[in-house]
Design an enzyme around this catalytic site. Structure first.
Site, PDB file in Angstrom:
ATOM      1  N   ASN A 151    -127.652   9.534  50.368  1.00 58.73           N
ATOM      2  CA  ASN A 151    -127.769   9.488  51.834  1.00 58.73           C
ATOM      3  C   ASN A 151    -128.033   8.044  52.253  1.00 58.73           C
ATOM      4  O   ASN A 151    -128.112   7.146  51.410  1.00 58.73           O
ATOM      5  CB  ASN A 151    -128.861  10.438  52.325  1.00 58.73           C
TER       6      ASN A 151
ATOM      7  N   ASP B  22    -131.956  17.720  48.988  1.00 61.54           N
ATOM      8  CA  ASP B  22    -132.442  19.085  48.781  1.00 61.54           C
ATOM      9  C   ASP B  22    -131.686  19.771  47.647  1.00 61.54           C
ATOM     10  O   ASP B  22    -132.195  20.692  47.025  1.00 61.54           O
ATOM     11  CB  ASP B  22    -132.259  19.907  50.069  1.00 61.54           C
TER      12      ASP B  22
ATOM     13  N   LYS C 145    -116.137  11.330  33.229  1.00 63.76           N
ATOM     14  CA  LYS C 145    -115.602  11.236  34.592  1.00 63.76           C
ATOM     15  C   LYS C 145    -114.646  12.408  34.859  1.00 63.76           C
ATOM     16  O   LYS C 145    -113.737  12.653  34.059  1.00 63.76           O
ATOM     17  CB  LYS C 145    -114.858   9.900  34.751  1.00 63.76           C
TER      18      LYS C 145
ATOM     19  N   ASP D 112    -139.133  20.602  45.511  1.00 65.30           N
ATOM     20  CA  ASP D 112    -139.643  19.975  46.729  1.00 65.30           C
ATOM     21  C   ASP D 112    -140.900  19.171  46.368  1.00 65.30           C
ATOM     22  O   ASP D 112    -141.958  19.733  46.095  1.00 65.30           O
ATOM     23  CB  ASP D 112    -139.952  21.054  47.771  1.00 65.30           C
ATOM     24  N   ILE D 113    -140.751  17.858  46.359  1.00 67.09           N
ATOM     25  CA  ILE D 113    -141.837  16.977  45.889  1.00 67.09           C
ATOM     26  C   ILE D 113    -143.047  17.081  46.819  1.00 67.09           C
ATOM     27  O   ILE D 113    -144.187  17.229  46.376  1.00 67.09           O
ATOM     28  CB  ILE D 113    -141.343  15.510  45.815  1.00 67.09           C
TER      29      ILE D 113
ATOM     30  N   PHE E 136    -142.609  13.142  55.965  1.00 67.42           N
ATOM     31  CA  PHE E 136    -141.712  12.716  57.038  1.00 67.42           C
ATOM     32  C   PHE E 136    -140.724  13.859  57.256  1.00 67.42           C
ATOM     33  O   PHE E 136    -140.538  14.704  56.376  1.00 67.42           O
ATOM     34  CB  PHE E 136    -140.959  11.440  56.654  1.00 67.42           C
TER      35      PHE E 136
ATOM     36  N   LYS F 165    -141.836  23.457  59.005  1.00 64.41           N
ATOM     37  CA  LYS F 165    -141.908  22.545  57.854  1.00 64.41           C
ATOM     38  C   LYS F 165    -143.365  22.228  57.503  1.00 64.41           C
ATOM     39  O   LYS F 165    -143.749  22.193  56.344  1.00 64.41           O
ATOM     40  CB  LYS F 165    -141.166  21.245  58.187  1.00 64.41           C
TER      41      LYS F 165
HETATM   42  O1  PMT Z   1    -135.377   4.568  54.379  1.00 68.12           O
HETATM   43  P1  PMT Z   1    -135.109   4.095  55.792  1.00 68.12           P
HETATM   44  O2  PMT Z   1    -133.711   3.574  55.965  1.00 68.12           O
HETATM   45  O3  PMT Z   1    -136.154   3.139  56.263  1.00 68.12           O
HETATM   46  O4  PMT Z   1    -135.185   5.375  56.757  1.00 68.12           O
HETATM   47  C1  PMT Z   1    -136.384   6.058  56.924  1.00 68.12           C
HETATM   48  C2  PMT Z   1    -136.172   7.574  56.927  1.00 68.12           C
HETATM   49  C3  PMT Z   1    -135.321   7.966  58.107  1.00 68.12           C
HETATM   50  C4  PMT Z   1    -135.508   8.027  55.625  1.00 68.12           C
HETATM   51  C5  PMT Z   1    -137.609   8.205  57.008  1.00 68.12           C
HETATM   52  O5  PMT Z   1    -138.210   7.799  58.207  1.00 68.12           O
HETATM   53  C6  PMT Z   1    -137.554   9.726  56.927  1.00 68.12           C
HETATM   54  O6  PMT Z   1    -137.381  10.402  57.906  1.00 68.12           O
HETATM   55  N1  PMT Z   1    -137.753  10.287  55.696  1.00 68.12           N
HETATM   56  C7  PMT Z   1    -137.659  11.732  55.430  1.00 68.12           C
HETATM   57  C8  PMT Z   1    -136.239  12.185  55.483  1.00 68.12           C
HETATM   58  C9  PMT Z   1    -136.101  13.600  54.972  1.00 68.12           C
HETATM   59  O7  PMT Z   1    -135.687  13.795  53.871  1.00 68.12           O
HETATM   60  O8  PMT Z   1    -136.543  14.526  55.773  1.00 68.12           O
HETATM   61  P2  PMT Z   1    -136.508  16.113  55.412  1.00 68.12           P
HETATM   62  O9  PMT Z   1    -136.786  16.741  56.699  1.00 68.12           O
HETATM   63  O10 PMT Z   1    -135.264  16.473  54.684  1.00 68.12           O
HETATM   64  O11 PMT Z   1    -137.725  16.295  54.397  1.00 68.12           O
HETATM   65  C10 PMT Z   1    -139.044  16.574  54.824  1.00 68.12           C
HETATM   66  C11 PMT Z   1    -140.050  16.016  53.873  1.00 68.12           C
HETATM   67  O12 PMT Z   1    -139.943  16.639  52.586  1.00 68.12           O
HETATM   68  C12 PMT Z   1    -139.956  14.514  53.620  1.00 68.12           C
HETATM   69  O13 PMT Z   1    -141.266  14.026  53.531  1.00 68.12           O
HETATM   70  C13 PMT Z   1    -139.268  14.434  52.263  1.00 68.12           C
HETATM   71  O14 PMT Z   1    -139.685  13.271  51.559  1.00 68.12           O
HETATM   72  C14 PMT Z   1    -139.794  15.679  51.579  1.00 68.12           C
HETATM   73  N2  PMT Z   1    -138.886  16.261  50.574  1.00 68.12           N
HETATM   74  C15 PMT Z   1    -137.684  16.783  50.936  1.00 68.12           C
HETATM   75  C16 PMT Z   1    -136.899  17.387  49.972  1.00 68.12           C
HETATM   76  C17 PMT Z   1    -137.347  17.430  48.629  1.00 68.12           C
HETATM   77  N3  PMT Z   1    -136.625  17.978  47.676  1.00 68.12           N
HETATM   78  N4  PMT Z   1    -138.528  16.868  48.303  1.00 68.12           N
HETATM   79  C18 PMT Z   1    -139.305  16.288  49.247  1.00 68.12           C
HETATM   80  O15 PMT Z   1    -140.382  15.788  48.942  1.00 68.12           O
END
Ligand code: PMT
Length: 397
Positions: free
Chosen positions: A209, A277, A287, A306-307, A324, A338
């Site tokens: 991403n 995810d 390949k 999910d960390i 975030f 969430k």
């Molecule tokens: O890196 P930059 O270019 O500075 O941009 C910053 C950002 C936009 C990436 C940042 O501000 C941000 O929004 N990060 C979270 C993006 C995200 O994955 O959001 P989510 O809604 O999919 O996930 C929610 C939370 O679960 C996040 O804290 C994520 O780290 C965590 N997660 C998600 C999936 C997973 N398998 N494990 C996780 O820990």
């Protein structure tokens, strides 16, 4: 906030030198005593009389001044300061401090000082991007010198790029933070995740991403400045390591998960990474070849761990867990869900739209969400988001 603090302000030669007058005014408003030191070339851009008038202090400039040495002595001048700020810092001066050259009062003071130093570079974009400058800045950062800026924008010379002096308020606030480390945050261990993850499809392809890692990187810098023990688990990114932090480089979500779990217990976890995810269930060992008889390629995906949730549910759960969220629609409902599902104490929410894409940008507009409600923050730099987040953390810890 800077009462009873003495700041030695070194002004070096550059068009931005006139802005040091504003910095003197702001630092004094905050209560600091400012002792200015000017290099010979800085006097070409700003007069010692203005510097002296605004600081209400003598301006120091000569290494071999009999009066200065008998009154104060350059070693005492360096040692009595709580903080040394170099603003603006020219490429030439940065080279001198990196090399340990002491051929005038300002550079000798930097050699003799054992206090915190904050460097605010300002120069032409090509000078800033020059490999020599980059190497010197990197070396100084690893030695523990703090930097603020430079910003990106248009410059006096007409070029556009990185090299503008950081905002005066940002320099002042960074000084405040360096001189007032929070007792609550000091020495606390914080785990931060940042950047994207790369999910392998085969040895040469992956799914990713647009996260650059900038937001998590800025949080790590702010945490180091606050005196915290920082471990940054970083997905693939072009950013340099954060000086003062332990940086663990990972590529996939599985690797990030393993690194994070292995770091427990920690006092705080801040999950800023954009973790995939899903990952391809069976990445090719070789390949994967293009099939000639079909226009489609089906890849079966499997859920990644999910960390954030696993940290929140961990038997050695950090005292504070902040996540975030990046949402494009039904923001309020999705975020509420969430927060519950991931069992975290707060979420920093990005609303992604045509007019706001924080991925890779220097700025971010987010909301702070807890079970008490939603607090929208304005569009600010990622550094400012990091600072606001630390203010919140201080209240929570
Ligand atoms: O890196 P930059 O270019 O500075 O941009 C910053 C950002 C936009 C990436 C940042 O501000 C941000 O929004 N990060 C979270 C993006 C995200 O994955 O959001 P989510 O809604 O999919 O996930 C929610 C939370 O679960 C996040 O804290 C994520 O780290 C965590 N997660 C998600 C999936 C997973 N398998 N494990 C996780 O820990």
């Amino acid at each position: 906030m800077l009462k009873n603090k003495t700041i030695l302000l070194i002004i070096t030669g550059g068009i931005a030198a006139y802005k040091s007058l504003d910095l003197i005014r702001r630092l004094r408003e905050l209560g600091a005593e400012v002792r200015p030191v000017m290099t010979k070339s800085s006097a070409q851009f700003v007069t010692p009389l203005s510097v002296s008038a605004l600081s209400e202090s003598k301006v120091y400039g000569e290494l071999f001044s009999l009066t200065d040495e008998s009154e104060m002595g350059h070693i005492r001048l360096a040692r009595e300061a709580d903080l040394i700020i170099v603003c603006p810092a020219s490429a030439d001066f940065i080279t001198k401090i990196c090399r340990g050259i002491g051929d005038d009062l300002a550079s000798t003071l930097m050699l003799a000082a054992d206090t915190k130093m904050l460097i605010a570079p300002a120069m032409n974009v090509k000078m800033w991007e020059n490999g020599a400058t980059s190497d010197n800045v990197r070396t100084l950062k690893t030695r523990g010198h703090h930097f603020v800026g430079p910003d990106v924008g248009s410059m006096a010379c007409g070029e556009i790029g990185a090299g503008r002096l950081a905002d005066i308020e940002e320099i002042a606030q960074k000084s405040v933070r360096l001189l007032n480390p929070s007792e609550k945050l000091k020495d606390k261990h914080v785990l931060i995740t940042a950047g994207p993850t790369h999910e392998p499809i085969d040895p040469v392809r992956y799914m990713a991403n647009n996260s650059s890692g900038k937001q998590g990187h800025a949080i790590a810098v702010a945490c180091v400045d606050a005196g915290m023990k920082v471990t940054l688990v970083m997905g693939p990114s072009h950013l340099e390591d954060v000086p003062g932090a332990d940086v663990i480089h990972v590529s996939s979500a599985l690797e990030m998960h393993e690194a994070c779990m292995g770091l427990m217990p920690a006092d705080v976890a801040i999950c800023c990474a954009a973790v995939a995810d899903w990952r391809p269930e069976s990445p090719g060992k070789q390949k994967i070849k293009k099939e000639e008889n079909t226009d489609h390629w089906d890849i079966r995906f499997i859920k990644n761990p999910d960390i954030l949730r696993d940290l929140s549910m961990h038997k050695k759960r950090p005292k504070v867990v902040i996540g975030f969220a990046a949402e494009t629609d039904k923001v309020e409902a999705n975020v509420k869900q969430k927060l519950l599902k991931k069992n975290c104490d707060a979420l920093v929410v990005n609303e992604i739209s045509d007019w706001h894409d924080p991925f890779g940008s220097d700025n971010n507009q987010v909301g702070w969400v807890t079970n008490k409600g939603h607090e929208p923050w304005p569009l600010i730099t990622k550094q400012e988001v990091a600072q606001r987040l630390l203010d919140k953390l201080e209240e929570m810890i």
